[in-house]
Motif scaffolding. Structure first.
Motif, PDB file in Angstrom:
ATOM      1  N   ARG A  58       0.844  -1.191   0.000  1.00 21.39           N
ATOM      2  CA  ARG A  58       0.000   0.000   0.000  1.00 21.39           C
ATOM      3  C   ARG A  58       0.874   1.234   0.000  1.00 21.39           C
ATOM      4  O   ARG A  58       2.043   1.203   0.411  1.00 21.39           O
ATOM      5  CB  ARG A  58      -0.918   0.031   1.207  1.00 21.39           C
ATOM      6  N   LEU A  59       0.305   2.329  -0.458  1.00 17.73           N
ATOM      7  CA  LEU A  59       1.022   3.593  -0.446  1.00 17.73           C
ATOM      8  C   LEU A  59       1.189   4.067   0.992  1.00 17.73           C
ATOM      9  O   LEU A  59       0.326   3.850   1.837  1.00 17.73           O
ATOM     10  CB  LEU A  59       0.251   4.645  -1.252  1.00 17.73           C
ATOM     11  N   SER A  60       2.294   4.727   1.255  1.00 19.36           N
ATOM     12  CA  SER A  60       2.509   5.282   2.589  1.00 19.36           C
ATOM     13  C   SER A  60       1.597   6.492   2.790  1.00 19.36           C
ATOM     14  O   SER A  60       1.036   7.043   1.829  1.00 19.36           O
ATOM     15  CB  SER A  60       3.969   5.702   2.764  1.00 19.36           C
ATOM     16  N   ASN A  61       1.454   6.920   4.037  1.00 23.69           N
ATOM     17  CA  ASN A  61       0.627   8.094   4.317  1.00 23.69           C
ATOM     18  C   ASN A  61       1.153   9.334   3.597  1.00 23.69           C
ATOM     19  O   ASN A  61       0.375  10.174   3.135  1.00 23.69           O
ATOM     20  CB  ASN A  61       0.575   8.348   5.828  1.00 23.69           C
ATOM     21  N   LYS A  62       2.480   9.448   3.509  1.00 27.48           N
ATOM     22  CA  LYS A  62       3.076  10.591   2.821  1.00 27.48           C
ATOM     23  C   LYS A  62       2.728  10.571   1.343  1.00 27.48           C
ATOM     24  O   LYS A  62       2.379  11.617   0.758  1.00 27.48           O
ATOM     25  CB  LYS A  62       4.600  10.558   3.014  1.00 27.48           C
ATOM     26  N   GLU A  63       2.796   9.397   0.725  1.00 28.91           N
ATOM     27  CA  GLU A  63       2.451   9.281  -0.696  1.00 28.91           C
ATOM     28  C   GLU A  63       0.971   9.558  -0.928  1.00 28.91           C
ATOM     29  O   GLU A  63       0.582  10.226  -1.900  1.00 28.91           O
ATOM     30  CB  GLU A  63       2.821   7.887  -1.202  1.00 28.91           C
ATOM     31  N   LEU A  64       0.128   9.054  -0.016  1.00 26.06           N
ATOM     32  CA  LEU A  64      -1.308   9.301  -0.133  1.00 26.06           C
ATOM     33  C   LEU A  64      -1.623  10.786   0.002  1.00 26.06           C
ATOM     34  O   LEU A  64      -2.432  11.332  -0.764  1.00 26.06           O
ATOM     35  CB  LEU A  64      -2.067   8.514   0.945  1.00 26.06           C
ATOM     36  N   LEU A  65      -0.984  11.433   0.968  1.00 30.65           N
ATOM     37  CA  LEU A  65      -1.242  12.850   1.183  1.00 30.65           C
ATOM     38  C   LEU A  65      -0.816  13.672  -0.031  1.00 30.65           C
ATOM     39  O   LEU A  65      -1.507  14.637  -0.409  1.00 30.65           O
ATOM     40  CB  LEU A  65      -0.492  13.331   2.431  1.00 30.65           C
ATOM     41  N   PHE A  66       0.277  13.287  -0.665  1.00 28.41           N
ATOM     42  CA  PHE A  66       0.742  13.996  -1.855  1.00 28.41           C
ATOM     43  C   PHE A  66      -0.300  13.884  -2.974  1.00 28.41           C
ATOM     44  O   PHE A  66      -0.543  14.845  -3.710  1.00 28.41           O
ATOM     45  CB  PHE A  66       2.090  13.435  -2.318  1.00 28.41           C
ATOM     46  N   GLN A  67      -0.917  12.704  -3.094  1.00 31.88           N
ATOM     47  CA  GLN A  67      -1.878  12.484  -4.165  1.00 31.88           C
ATOM     48  C   GLN A  67      -3.221  13.175  -3.930  1.00 31.88           C
ATOM     49  O   GLN A  67      -3.914  13.540  -4.883  1.00 31.88           O
ATOM     50  CB  GLN A  67      -2.109  10.981  -4.368  1.00 31.88           C
ATOM     51  N   ILE A  68      -3.612  13.334  -2.681  1.00 31.96           N
ATOM     52  CA  ILE A  68      -4.931  13.925  -2.401  1.00 31.96           C
ATOM     53  C   ILE A  68      -4.801  15.257  -1.656  1.00 31.96           C
ATOM     54  O   ILE A  68      -5.731  15.673  -0.952  1.00 31.96           O
ATOM     55  CB  ILE A  68      -5.813  12.939  -1.595  1.00 31.96           C
ATOM     56  N   PHE A  69      -3.684  15.936  -1.835  1.00 34.24           N
ATOM     57  CA  PHE A  69      -3.454  17.163  -1.072  1.00 34.24           C
ATOM     58  C   PHE A  69      -4.505  18.226  -1.377  1.00 34.24           C
ATOM     59  O   PHE A  69      -4.889  19.001  -0.495  1.00 34.24           O
ATOM     60  CB  PHE A  69      -2.055  17.718  -1.358  1.00 34.24           C
ATOM     61  N   ASP A  70      -4.970  18.298  -2.633  1.00 35.75           N
ATOM     62  CA  ASP A  70      -5.981  19.305  -2.965  1.00 35.75           C
ATOM     63  C   ASP A  70      -7.286  19.041  -2.224  1.00 35.75           C
ATOM     64  O   ASP A  70      -7.951  19.966  -1.744  1.00 35.75           O
ATOM     65  CB  ASP A  70      -6.219  19.356  -4.470  1.00 35.75           C
ATOM     66  N   TYR A  71      -7.665  17.760  -2.083  1.00 33.57           N
ATOM     67  CA  TYR A  71      -8.859  17.426  -1.305  1.00 33.57           C
ATOM     68  C   TYR A  71      -8.674  17.826   0.162  1.00 33.57           C
ATOM     69  O   TYR A  71      -9.578  18.370   0.793  1.00 33.57           O
ATOM     70  CB  TYR A  71      -9.145  15.928  -1.386  1.00 33.57           C
ATOM     71  N   ALA A  72      -7.499  17.508   0.705  1.00 42.78           N
ATOM     72  CA  ALA A  72      -7.227  17.845   2.102  1.00 42.78           C
ATOM     73  C   ALA A  72      -7.257  19.358   2.314  1.00 42.78           C
ATOM     74  O   ALA A  72      -7.817  19.852   3.304  1.00 42.78           O
ATOM     75  CB  ALA A  72      -5.862  17.277   2.517  1.00 42.78           C
ATOM     76  N   LEU A  73      -6.682  20.107   1.382  1.00 42.34           N
ATOM     77  CA  LEU A  73      -6.691  21.564   1.476  1.00 42.34           C
ATOM     78  C   LEU A  73      -8.116  22.106   1.388  1.00 42.34           C
ATOM     79  O   LEU A  73      -8.481  23.059   2.093  1.00 42.34           O
ATOM     80  CB  LEU A  73      -5.819  22.169   0.379  1.00 42.34           C
ATOM     81  N   ASP A  74      -8.930  21.497   0.515  1.00 45.27           N
ATOM     82  CA  ASP A  74     -10.335  21.899   0.414  1.00 45.27           C
ATOM     83  C   ASP A  74     -11.033  21.807   1.771  1.00 45.27           C
ATOM     84  O   ASP A  74     -11.705  22.748   2.209  1.00 45.27           O
ATOM     85  CB  ASP A  74     -11.071  21.009  -0.591  1.00 45.27           C
TER      86      ASP A  74
END
Length: 443
Positions: free
Chosen positions: A256-272
């Motif tokens: 599975r992707l690490s939390n850091k990799e996941l956050l990089f991929q969905i950063f725009d959602y998190a920022l929203d």
């Protein structure tokens, strides 16, 4: 994890309607305690008039919620989801019951000791919120998106329920002695009973629904360890040593992707989410209680504003269920989130120059945009990921959501800068301090 034959994908996933109802109730339980506090803020303003209860309690709540969520998000893959959620609902139950006992013990009298006691139990609310929101959304993220929508709609429904009850208690107890206190105790009693219901539903009913067992089994086959207790409680035996056989002997299937990799991929959602809830909490509820002035509705005015926000928030969380109205464009979501900041000057000038009708309209739009955009983001973000990654995504998104709420609760105090009485009082205290100091005496 190895599972018995009963865990294989059923030809018909039964229990979806029941699961949606339970998710809705669990969503109510995740916020009804906090919404009860915001709904009885007028009681706390009566008991503690000089302590800014709506703002102070929000600032107490949020650091504990955000700090706990940061720890939980970092360790999400090692934490048992079942135990996490049950502990969260139990903490809500006991903290709310403790607030009732505290009020009864002090006879509703305001003192610094009782105020600190309330702050202590509100801090417990914050920890429980982090346990439940991250745990539930992470758990539901590996199921169908409708479950997340139902849970989020339940969170909004808790606000509508408490606001409706608050208006009812205002009408019933308004002419009675200690009417505010009686209404507040009624609120806390209902919240306590509701938390007990949530403990029962999650621990004994939800986990045994066929559709829930199916999704958790699927997540287990993809390497998720957070669902083990739930599967065992549902009567599905697991054996971690046989996992690779069930995935065709391909160990990479469990990667599975690490939390850091996941956050990089969905950063725009998190920022929203960070910006959506940061803006909302910079206005709700402190601004509505302290900065909207006095109008024809009198003491009903802040109650109507809070009820208007909660109703708009609830209605908007059902809009994404209509496919043609669901927004999935990442760029479109970001544009709307930034355009929403135009509400800040709109609220400022409306509070200063506008009538109550314009304020009610603005508050309803604040609630509608908050619920709609939040649900769209949380339904879209986990798509296309494996079970363990979806659980991690749910926790990361809730972390940013709570971070936005934390920031908003702090920014809410900035509205007091424009409050003349606040500035005058602050200046007076500063002058008195220096007037008593030895430095002034020397001069």
């Amino acid at each position: 994890m190895a599972v018995d034959d009963s865990s294989q994908t059923p030809t018909r996933l039964e229990g979806k309607f029941g699961a949606n109802i339970i998710c809705w109730i669990l969503g109510i339980g995740s916020l009804i305690c906090w919404n009860s506090l915001t709904s009885i803020d007028d009681y706390y303003y009566d008991v503690f008039p000089d302590y800014h209860p709506s703002r102070v309690l929000t600032c107490v709540y949020q650091p504990f919620a955000f700090g706990s969520m940061a720890f939980l998000a970092y360790n999400e893959s090692k934490i048992d989801t079942r135990k996490r959620n049950i502990v969260g609902y139990i903490m809500f139950f006991f903290a709310t019951f403790a607030l009732i006992l505290l009020d009864l013990a002090t006879y509703g009298k305001g003192s610094i000791g009782s105020y600190l006691g309330i702050c202590l139990f509100v801090a417990t609310f914050g920890i429980a919120d982090a346990l439940i929101q991250g745990g539930m959304i992470g758990d539901l993220a590996l199921m169908c998106p409708e479950f997340i929508q139902s849970f989020l709609a339940g969170m909004a429904a808790s606000g509508v329920i408490t606001s409706g009850l608050r208006l009812l208690t205002e009408a019933i107890f308004n002419n009675y002695e200690n009417g505010l206190r009686k209404g507040a105790l009624l609120f806390l009693s209902i919240s306590t009973l509701f938390e007990f219901l949530c403990i029962f539903l999650y621990a004994f009913i939800f986990t045994k629904l066929p559709i829930v067992k199916h999704y958790r089994t699927k997540a287990a086959l993809e390497g998720a360890q957070t669902v083990s207790s739930d599967l065992n409680a549902a009567g599905i035996q697991t054996d971690l040593t046989l996992t690779q056989k069930l995935v065709d002997g391909d160990p990479e299937h469990l990667d599975r992707l690490s939390n850091k990799e996941l956050l990089f991929q969905i950063f725009d959602y998190a920022l929203d989410l960070f910006l959506i809830f940061g803006l909302t909490l910079s206005i709700f509820p402190g601004f509505l209680y302290e900065n909207t002035g006095k109008h024809q509705l009198g003491s009903w005015y802040p109650l109507v504003l809070v009820a208007t926000f909660n109703f708009g928030d609830l209605v908007s969380r059902y809009i994404p269920l209509i496919n043609c109205l669901k927004l999935e464009s990442r760029k479109g979501l970001m544009i709307l989130v930034f355009l929403r900041f135009l509400l800040v000057p709109a609220f400022y000038f409306t509070a200063k120059y506008g009538d109550q009708g314009w304020m009610i309209m603005l508050v309803s739009f604040l609630g509608l945009s908050n619920g709609y955009l939040g649900v769209c983001v949380l339904m879209a973000a986990p798509k296309g990921y494996k079970g363990p990654e979806q659980n991690a995504l749910g926790n990361l998104l809730v972390l940013f959501l709570l971070g936005g709420i934390f920031l908003g609760a702090g920014l809410d105090w900035l509205w007091l800068i424009g409050n003349g009485s606040f500035l005058d009082q602050s200046a007076k205290e500063i002058v008195e301090y220096f007037a008593k100091s030895s430095y002034i005496d020397v001069l």
